[in-house]
Scaffold this motif. Structure first.
Motif, PDB file in Angstrom:
ATOM      1  N   UNK A 152       1.010  -1.246   0.213  1.00 31.55           N
ATOM      2  CA  UNK A 152      -0.324  -0.145   0.023  1.00 31.55           C
ATOM      3  C   UNK A 152       0.966   1.263  -0.109  1.00 31.55           C
ATOM      4  N   UNK A 153       2.111   1.238  -0.112  1.00 27.76           N
ATOM      5  CA  UNK A 153       3.025   2.262   0.041  1.00 27.76           C
ATOM      6  C   UNK A 153       3.582   2.830   1.308  1.00 27.76           C
ATOM      7  N   UNK A 154       3.130   2.079   2.468  1.00 29.20           N
ATOM      8  CA  UNK A 154       3.544   2.456   3.504  1.00 29.20           C
ATOM      9  C   UNK A 154       5.062   2.000   3.870  1.00 29.20           C
ATOM     10  N   UNK A 155       5.711   2.582   4.713  1.00 33.66           N
ATOM     11  CA  UNK A 155       7.263   2.341   5.125  1.00 33.66           C
ATOM     12  C   UNK A 155       7.195   2.637   6.745  1.00 33.66           C
ATOM     13  N   UNK A 156       8.071   1.892   7.373  1.00 32.84           N
ATOM     14  CA  UNK A 156       8.264   2.107   8.483  1.00 32.84           C
ATOM     15  C   UNK A 156       6.879   1.498   9.159  1.00 32.84           C
ATOM     16  N   UNK A 157       5.963   2.161  10.349  1.00 32.35           N
ATOM     17  CA  UNK A 157       4.660   2.189  10.385  1.00 32.35           C
ATOM     18  C   UNK A 157       3.854   3.371  10.077  1.00 32.35           C
ATOM     19  N   UNK A 158       4.253   3.855   9.099  1.00 32.22           N
ATOM     20  CA  UNK A 158       3.562   5.171   8.653  1.00 32.22           C
ATOM     21  C   UNK A 158       2.747   4.734   7.222  1.00 32.22           C
ATOM     22  N   UNK A 159       1.363   4.715   7.420  1.00 37.22           N
ATOM     23  CA  UNK A 159       0.413   4.242   6.752  1.00 37.22           C
ATOM     24  C   UNK A 159      -0.044   5.317   5.783  1.00 37.22           C
ATOM     25  N   UNK A 160      -0.577   5.338   4.417  1.00 34.26           N
ATOM     26  CA  UNK A 160      -1.209   6.121   3.645  1.00 34.26           C
ATOM     27  C   UNK A 160      -2.443   6.872   4.490  1.00 34.26           C
ATOM     28  N   UNK A 161      -2.482   7.994   4.457  1.00 34.80           N
ATOM     29  CA  UNK A 161      -3.613   8.870   4.901  1.00 34.80           C
ATOM     30  C   UNK A 161      -3.748   8.791   6.445  1.00 34.80           C
ATOM     31  N   UNK A 162      -2.575   8.172   7.263  1.00 31.45           N
ATOM     32  CA  UNK A 162      -2.609   8.047   8.421  1.00 31.45           C
ATOM     33  C   UNK A 162      -2.506   9.446   9.176  1.00 31.45           C
ATOM     34  N   UNK A 163      -2.938  10.114  10.284  1.00 33.88           N
ATOM     35  CA  UNK A 163      -2.816  11.262  11.042  1.00 33.88           C
ATOM     36  C   UNK A 163      -1.273  11.228  11.548  1.00 33.88           C
ATOM     37  N   UNK A 164      -0.535  10.116  11.563  1.00 31.60           N
ATOM     38  CA  UNK A 164       0.856  10.312  12.033  1.00 31.60           C
ATOM     39  C   UNK A 164       1.945  10.789  10.948  1.00 31.60           C
ATOM     40  N   UNK A 209       4.771  -4.183  -7.955  1.00 28.43           N
ATOM     41  CA  UNK A 209       4.873  -3.326  -9.235  1.00 28.43           C
ATOM     42  C   UNK A 209       3.700  -2.376  -9.416  1.00 28.43           C
ATOM     43  N   UNK A 210       2.658  -2.727  -8.709  1.00 27.73           N
ATOM     44  CA  UNK A 210       1.489  -1.892  -8.828  1.00 27.73           C
ATOM     45  C   UNK A 210       1.710  -0.525  -7.926  1.00 27.73           C
ATOM     46  N   UNK A 211       2.301  -0.923  -6.852  1.00 30.56           N
ATOM     47  CA  UNK A 211       2.532   0.318  -5.821  1.00 30.56           C
ATOM     48  C   UNK A 211       3.791   1.187  -6.413  1.00 30.56           C
ATOM     49  N   UNK A 212       4.659   0.533  -6.753  1.00 31.93           N
ATOM     50  CA  UNK A 212       5.841   1.178  -7.284  1.00 31.93           C
ATOM     51  C   UNK A 212       5.558   2.195  -8.529  1.00 31.93           C
ATOM     52  N   UNK A 213       4.485   1.802  -9.350  1.00 33.08           N
ATOM     53  CA  UNK A 213       4.089   2.484 -10.358  1.00 33.08           C
ATOM     54  C   UNK A 213       3.353   3.904  -9.950  1.00 33.08           C
ATOM     55  N   UNK A 214       2.597   3.846  -8.942  1.00 35.15           N
ATOM     56  CA  UNK A 214       2.085   5.050  -8.216  1.00 35.15           C
ATOM     57  C   UNK A 214       3.047   5.895  -7.676  1.00 35.15           C
ATOM     58  N   UNK A 215       4.109   5.265  -6.967  1.00 36.50           N
ATOM     59  CA  UNK A 215       5.147   5.875  -6.281  1.00 36.50           C
ATOM     60  C   UNK A 215       6.153   6.882  -7.029  1.00 36.50           C
ATOM     61  N   UNK A 216       6.354   6.046  -8.384  1.00 34.16           N
ATOM     62  CA  UNK A 216       7.160   6.958  -9.196  1.00 34.16           C
ATOM     63  C   UNK A 216       6.503   7.686 -10.373  1.00 34.16           C
ATOM     64  N   UNK A 217       5.312   7.136 -10.828  1.00 36.28           N
ATOM     65  CA  UNK A 217       4.638   7.932 -11.637  1.00 36.28           C
ATOM     66  C   UNK A 217       3.600   8.872 -11.049  1.00 36.28           C
ATOM     67  N   UNK A 222       0.863  11.058  -2.712  1.00 38.27           N
ATOM     68  CA  UNK A 222       1.074  11.165  -1.143  1.00 38.27           C
ATOM     69  C   UNK A 222       1.313   9.933  -0.557  1.00 38.27           C
ATOM     70  N   UNK A 223       1.659   8.786  -1.035  1.00 36.87           N
ATOM     71  CA  UNK A 223       1.901   7.561  -0.271  1.00 36.87           C
ATOM     72  C   UNK A 223       3.241   8.021   0.487  1.00 36.87           C
ATOM     73  N   UNK A 224       3.409   7.322   1.759  1.00 36.56           N
ATOM     74  CA  UNK A 224       4.452   7.391   2.485  1.00 36.56           C
ATOM     75  C   UNK A 224       5.760   7.389   1.984  1.00 36.56           C
ATOM     76  N   UNK A 225       5.965   6.374   1.102  1.00 39.92           N
ATOM     77  CA  UNK A 225       7.203   5.932   0.198  1.00 39.92           C
ATOM     78  C   UNK A 225       7.584   7.375  -0.689  1.00 39.92           C
ATOM     79  N   UNK A 226       6.513   7.866  -1.322  1.00 30.70           N
ATOM     80  CA  UNK A 226       6.799   8.978  -2.081  1.00 30.70           C
ATOM     81  C   UNK A 226       6.963  10.123  -1.377  1.00 30.70           C
TER      82      UNK A 226
END
Length: 260
Positions: A152-164, A209-217, A222-226
């Motif tokens: 889902x593009x999270x890294x560490x325990x930082x998740x998409x859309x989370x208040x953290x 592949x699907x999430x990396x497509x979002x991260x790079x394209x 706003x995914x955490x990895x991005x």
């Protein structure tokens, strides 16, 4: 123009391993020129198997000078299958050759597993002792963070859309509603991650592949990895295999072994 992360693509994890080892050795060398320890933050998951493949055959790793912190940790007993510490111990550290000086490993306080806020505060105090023992600093500067990328593009325990993702004061934060079990965790915050001197993501397999497509394209998603790519511009390197970027438009770099 924003500085793009460096992206190195390999046929498979076996081909990736020597380059990843060289990168870590470079970070270790630079760190030990600055101070007497190599301060590294790590994630769990599939990253550990890739690091075992990369590091165990390599000479020159000064394990005794490593200080290993966890970029995030699940609040479970250390021998629980969900424990990042437990995974590192079982899959990598227990396999160091006999007689190898042991790294210093900072795990979560097991007396605080039922209190995420207290566990996060205690772990932050460990960081303060290591990074701000002599001088006050706004943020710690890890020599290297080794991170994974969730589907889902999270890294560490930082998740998409989370208040953290908006936390900008604490070094370590508690999360009690992780979208991925177990729900109770602690994690480095985004400003701490992006303040690191070097950050490496390791992502392998076609499921990425699907999430990396979002991260790079579509970095504006706003995914955490991005957000890490953007916030730590110029300091981020991705090590991926070909299946992970199948159909993804990325500007690949060729890994070149430094000349001796």
């Amino acid at each position: 123009m924003p500085t793009l992360p460096s992206i190195y693509v390999f046929n498979d994890p076996d081909n990736m391993a020597p380059a990843l080892a060289e990168y870590i050795l470079q970070a270790q060398t630079a760190a030990l020129q600055r101070h007497d320890a190599f301060k590294i933050g790590v994630s769990g998951g599939s990253l550990v198997a890739n690091l075992r493949k990369a590091l165990l055959p390599v000479e020159g790793i000064e394990w005794g000078k490593w200080q290993i912190f966890f970029a995030d940790e699940r609040l479970v007993p250390l021998d629980d299958p969900d424990s990042n510490y437990g995974l590192w111990k079982k899959d990598l550290l227990d396999h160091l050759p006999e007689g190898t000086p042991q790294p210093t490993v900072f795990h979560v306080d097991i007396s605080l597993l039922d209190d995420a806020l207290e566990a996060a505060d205690a772990y932050e105090k460990e960081l303060i002792k290591s990074f701000a023992a002599k001088d006050s600093v706004r943020l710690p500067s890890f020599d290297l963070l080794l991170l994974g990328c969730g589907p889902d593009g999270h890294t560490c325990s930082l998740f998409p859309g989370h208040e953290l993702l908006r936390e900008n004061v604490a070094w370590v934060a508690a999360i009690e509603d992780s979208p991925k079990p177990p729900p109770r965790r602690i994690t480095l915050t985004l400003p701490v991650v992006t303040h690191s001197l070097r950050i490496a993501f390791v992502a392998t397999g076609g499921s990425k592949a699907e999430v990396l497509k979002t991260i790079f394209e579509d970095p504006d998603a706003g995914l955490p990895c991005s957000l890490v790519n953007e916030g730590a511009r110029g300091k981020v390197t991705w090590f991926v295999d070909a299946p992970a970027v199948q159909g993804v438009a990325v500007q690949k770099k060729e890994w070149k072994t430094p000349s001796l």
